[in-house]
Write a protein that holds these residues in place. Structure first.
Motif, short mmCIF file in Angstrom:
data_model
loop_
_atom_site.label_atom_id
_atom_site.label_comp_id
_atom_site.label_asym_id
_atom_site.label_seq_id
_atom_site.Cartn_x
_atom_site.Cartn_y
_atom_site.Cartn_z
N VAL A 116 0.84 -1.21 0.00
CA VAL A 116 0.00 0.00 0.00
C VAL A 116 0.87 1.25 0.00
N SER A 120 -0.11 3.16 -3.38
CA SER A 120 -1.24 4.07 -3.17
C SER A 120 -1.06 5.34 -4.00
N ALA A 137 -3.49 0.39 -5.93
CA ALA A 137 -4.06 0.18 -4.59
C ALA A 137 -5.57 0.30 -4.63
N TYR A 138 -6.25 -0.59 -3.89
CA TYR A 138 -7.70 -0.61 -3.73
C TYR A 138 -8.42 -0.94 -5.05
N THR A 139 -7.73 -1.71 -5.91
CA THR A 139 -8.33 -2.18 -7.15
C THR A 139 -8.02 -3.67 -7.30
N SER A 219 -6.37 -4.33 -1.16
CA SER A 219 -7.57 -4.51 -1.99
C SER A 219 -8.64 -3.48 -1.71
N GLY A 220 -8.72 -2.99 -0.47
CA GLY A 220 -9.79 -2.07 -0.11
C GLY A 220 -11.05 -2.77 0.33
N ASN A 221 -11.18 -4.08 0.06
CA ASN A 221 -12.28 -4.91 0.56
C ASN A 221 -13.66 -4.37 0.18
N THR A 226 -13.58 -5.73 -4.91
CA THR A 226 -12.22 -6.13 -4.50
C THR A 226 -12.25 -7.00 -3.24
#
Length: 276
Positions: A116, A120, A137-139, A219-221, A226
């Motif tokens: 991250v 990020s 990040a987060y995808t 992943s950001g969940n 994700t």
């Protein structure tokens, strides 16, 4: 004449078999048995409702798709890394060789935080990627990156010993007979490496399929986007939905088992086909 058996340093068959079965019972049979027990307590309608919910199906697609992508990437680049480490000498080679094992030693949660930090929008690498419209990040791309990171050592450490034992004279003979470099790779080197490549791919895929720590941070969940299946299992457990968690876990167990059977079948075929 009376026969005397050579004394063995290791304990006898009965003792070692007993310890092996005891170990497997506590490590494998009891956990898997408990998983299947919780699942068997559900009716077919309840089981199907738990495993076919759209949110669960979306997590299946991400977990299996990202694991397959990560293992495929490692199949190619892991083999290249192993080739470089075995065939070439360069400054810092031992350091690079030691860094390959870093995913084994580094806690997965720490690896997730590090990824991250790197990828990020304000990270060391991510801030430059976002200039080109690439978000990591987060995808789902971030999930693939994390699973590729934790799976690389499996391919490298599986292929590396095979390359070390591979006889260079076979390549020289191929070249002496007039074969091009491409022909030598495809007809001489690749068949010898194929069983090891399949083994490394299977190990990387299985490891990625159950990965949790490194993915949960990057992943950001996000549900339906994700969220990976292991995270969904943990969430259901925290909600005391043990039957639902067991049902999803059973699907993952069966899918992983089928995948390993297929990989082992391919390994057997490669060994029979290429004589290794």
């Amino acid at each position: 004449m009376k026969r005397f058996r050579q004394p063995s340093i290791l304990p006898g068959f009965n003792l070692t078999m007993g310890f092996s079965l005891l170990y497997l019972t506590f490590i494998f049979f009891i956990p898997v048995g408990g998983l299947l027990l919780y699942t068997s307590m559900m009716s077919w309608e309840e089981f199907w409702r738990a495993v076919s919910h759209p949110q669960v199906v979306a997590s299946y697609k991400l977990s299996f798709g990202a694991s397959l992508a990560g293992a495929s990437i490692n199949l190619v680049f892991g083999a290249l890394v192993a080739w470089v480490l075995v065939r070439y000498s360069f400054p810092g080679k031992r350091i690079v060789d030691a860094l390959i094992d870093l995913p084994f030693a580094l806690p997965t949660a720490v690896a997730g935080i590090a990824l991250v930090t790197l990828y990020s929008g304000t990270g060391w690498v991510g801030q430059y990627l976002e200039i080109w419209g690439i978000r990591v990040a987060y995808t789902q791309l971030g999930v693939v990156v994390a699973l590729t990171y934790i799976g690389l050592p499996f391919v490298v450490r599986t292929v590396q010993p095979v390359l070390e034992d591979f006889e260079a004279e076979l390549e020289e003979a191929s070249a002496a007979l007039g074969a091009s470099r491409t022909t030598t790779i495809l007809r001489v080197i690749f068949p010898a490496l194929l069983p090891a490549l399949l083994t490394g791919f299977a190990l990387a895929f299985a490891r990625a399929l159950g990965e949790y720590g490194s993915v949960v941070f990057i992943s950001g969940n996000l549900p339906y986007a994700t969220e990976i299946t292991p995270l969904l299992i943990v969430a259901k457990t925290e909600q005391y939905d043990y039957n639902g968690a067991a049902a999803i876990g059973t699907v993952m167990l069966l899918a992983a088992f089928v995948m390993l059977v297929v990989i082992n079948g391919l390994q057997w075929w490669a060994s029979r086909r290429f004589g290794h």
